[in-house]
Design a protein around this motif. Structure first.
Motif, PDB file in Angstrom:
ATOM      1  N   ILE A   1       0.841  -1.206   0.000  1.00 23.46           N
ATOM      2  CA  ILE A   1       0.000   0.000   0.000  1.00 23.46           C
ATOM      3  C   ILE A   1       0.877   1.257   0.000  1.00 23.46           C
ATOM      4  N   GLU A   2       1.878   1.258   0.857  1.00 21.39           N
ATOM      5  CA  GLU A   2       2.783   2.418   0.871  1.00 21.39           C
ATOM      6  C   GLU A   2       3.451   2.583  -0.497  1.00 21.39           C
ATOM      7  N   ALA A   3       3.841   1.464  -1.079  1.00 21.14           N
ATOM      8  CA  ALA A   3       4.438   1.534  -2.425  1.00 21.14           C
ATOM      9  C   ALA A   3       3.448   2.160  -3.399  1.00 21.14           C
ATOM     10  N   GLY A   4       2.160   1.838  -3.218  1.00 19.53           N
ATOM     11  CA  GLY A   4       1.119   2.379  -4.094  1.00 19.53           C
ATOM     12  C   GLY A   4       1.007   3.890  -3.985  1.00 19.53           C
ATOM     13  N   TYR A   5       1.028   4.411  -2.768  1.00 21.14           N
ATOM     14  CA  TYR A   5       0.944   5.874  -2.617  1.00 21.14           C
ATOM     15  C   TYR A   5       2.221   6.549  -3.124  1.00 21.14           C
ATOM     16  N   LYS A   6       3.367   5.921  -2.878  1.00 18.75           N
ATOM     17  CA  LYS A   6       4.614   6.532  -3.365  1.00 18.75           C
ATOM     18  C   LYS A   6       4.628   6.589  -4.894  1.00 18.75           C
ATOM     19  N   PHE A   7       4.246   5.474  -5.504  1.00 19.54           N
ATOM     20  CA  PHE A   7       4.226   5.443  -6.979  1.00 19.54           C
ATOM     21  C   PHE A   7       3.279   6.523  -7.508  1.00 19.54           C
ATOM     22  N   ALA A   8       2.147   6.696  -6.829  1.00 24.51           N
ATOM     23  CA  ALA A   8       1.142   7.676  -7.266  1.00 24.51           C
ATOM     24  C   ALA A   8       1.646   9.116  -7.150  1.00 24.51           C
ATOM     25  N   ALA A   9       2.559   9.343  -6.218  1.00 22.61           N
ATOM     26  CA  ALA A   9       3.042  10.711  -5.973  1.00 22.61           C
ATOM     27  C   ALA A   9       4.312  11.022  -6.751  1.00 22.61           C
ATOM     28  N   GLU A  10       4.873  10.013  -7.387  1.00 18.77           N
ATOM     29  CA  GLU A  10       6.198  10.200  -8.007  1.00 18.77           C
ATOM     30  C   GLU A  10       6.216  11.226  -9.144  1.00 18.77           C
ATOM     31  N   PRO A  11       5.231  11.242 -10.059  1.00 15.47           N
ATOM     32  CA  PRO A  11       5.322  12.272 -11.110  1.00 15.47           C
ATOM     33  C   PRO A  11       5.071  13.654 -10.490  1.00 15.47           C
ATOM     34  N   THR A  12       5.940  14.584 -10.754  1.00 13.57           N
ATOM     35  CA  THR A  12       5.765  15.899 -10.112  1.00 13.57           C
ATOM     36  C   THR A  12       4.566  16.646 -10.695  1.00 13.57           C
ATOM     37  N   THR A  13       4.036  16.182 -11.813  1.00 13.39           N
ATOM     38  CA  THR A  13       2.804  16.781 -12.347  1.00 13.39           C
ATOM     39  C   THR A  13       1.617  16.490 -11.432  1.00 13.39           C
TER      40      THR A  13
END
Ligand code: NAP
Length: 315
Positions: A258-270
């Motif tokens: 789950i944490e990986a999921g939120y991190k991946f979702a936040a990675e693009p600075t757009t």
């Protein structure tokens, strides 16, 4: 809490934001009392979350949120709400008086004089032109009157997994839109190809919704989904393990899929902000903490993109 700017609105938003829809609806679906809901919203504010998402159709979320935020200085948080341009028969609505009435009701329920981010809730490509022609001018007027501060729309990703509605809007009328709400996550990466670049080029704020949702938190559902994608040839059979297919993401400071999921979702600075729909204060704190460092190890991000980016399915 990391802050990012919500595109051309210039609003400074916390990287994690609180959603009041999804499975939990601010705890409405699991029997929360107003006391529990106030505790959750207060915990979010105390930890630096400054943006809350709701909608006319999330049960009583608008009223509950309004109650939870009453007495808090209005300039210390941002409210996003949405109105579906649909009637009870699921037909597209083109009557602007319905939009006006709905916004008046939202303002009352939210106990506020203005809505920071007002979205059309889930636009499909086939109804896009009708909505823009018949309803957008009213939204623009309400903005000029100060009742709403910015205008956008969200995708209806369950019916439009490629989010073609968003792609159409951002290609055709980038000047009309201040904000879009889209889904970009480990299991739904299609926005990376065209939509995120369009948003970046036109400085349109991006709110990322439902990045974790149902399958990432549930190991059985996740295994079934990956098995289905393998058997239908969408991904190579040896690209991910059969059991615990994303377990390899849990490493170092990444404590769960789950944490990986939120991190991946936040990675693009757009992406300006990532919504979490949790109703648990403990989970909220974990999600905030994991976005203090919103990046997976590069080789993990690369593997997720190589393996799953071509899949365009509701997940
Ligand atoms: N078309 C649209 O406009 C649209 C569509 C969908 C969603 N949205 C918005 O996006 C928001 C977010 O989507 P979502 O509600 O599906 O939320 P989400 O954050 O993608 O997923 C929430 C689910 O994950 C669980 N979860 C979250 N953090 C966890 C943790 N650390 N550990 C274990 N489980 C965890 C939650 O359960 P717990 O409560 O147990 O933590 C909940 O079941 C919605 O609330 C809504 O505001 C908009």
């Amino acid at each position: 809490m990391i802050k990012r700017i919500l595109g051309k609105t210039g609003m400074e938003v916390s990287l994690l934001s609180l959603g009041t829809g999804g499975a939990r609806q601010l705890g409405q679906s699991i029997g929360y009392s107003m006391y529990d809901q106030k505790r959750l919203v207060k915990a979010a504010l105390d930890i630096g979350i400054n943006i809350f998402d709701t909608a006319t159709h999330y049960g009583d979320s608008e009223s509950i949120l309004g109650e939870c935020l009453s007495g808090i200085p209005r300039d210390s948080f941002l409210l996003c709400t949405k109105w579906p341009a649909r009637d009870e028969m699921n037909n597209t609505v083109d009557d602007p008086t319905k939009l006006i009435k709905s916004i008046e009701k939202s303002l009352k329920r939210l106990q506020t004089d203005y809505i920071d981010i007002m979205l059309f809730h889930g636009i499909m490509p086939h109804e896009y032109d009708l909505i823009v022609e018949s309803l957008y001018p009213t939204m623009a007027r309400l903005k000029s009157e100060g009742k709403i501060r910015s205008i956008g729309f969200s995708s209806r990703f369950s019916e439009d997994p490629a989010q073609k509605g968003i792609e159409l809007g951002l290609s055709k009328h980038p000047d009309l839109w201040d904000v879009v709400m889209l889904k970009y996550g480990i299991l739904n990466q299609s926005a990376a190809a065209k939509i995120l670049p369009l948003a970046r080029n036109h400085n349109i704020g991006v709110i990322n919704m439902a990045a974790v949702r149902v399958k990432l938190p549930d190991p059985t559902l996740l295994e079934q989904l990956i098995a289905k994608w393998k058997s239908s040839g969408l991904i190579d059979t040896d690209s991910l393990p059969t059991n615990d297919p994303l377990g390899w993401l849990v490493e170092g400071n990444v404590k769960s899929v789950i944490e990986a999921g939120y991190k991946f979702a936040a990675e693009p600075t757009t992406v300006s902000t990532v919504l979490t729909g949790t109703a648990s204060i403990e989970h909220l704190m974990a999600n905030v903490e994991c976005l203090e460092e919103p990046y997976l190890p590069q080789h993990h991000t690369d593997r997720l993109k190589t393996t799953l980016s071509q899949i365009i399915q509701y997940a």
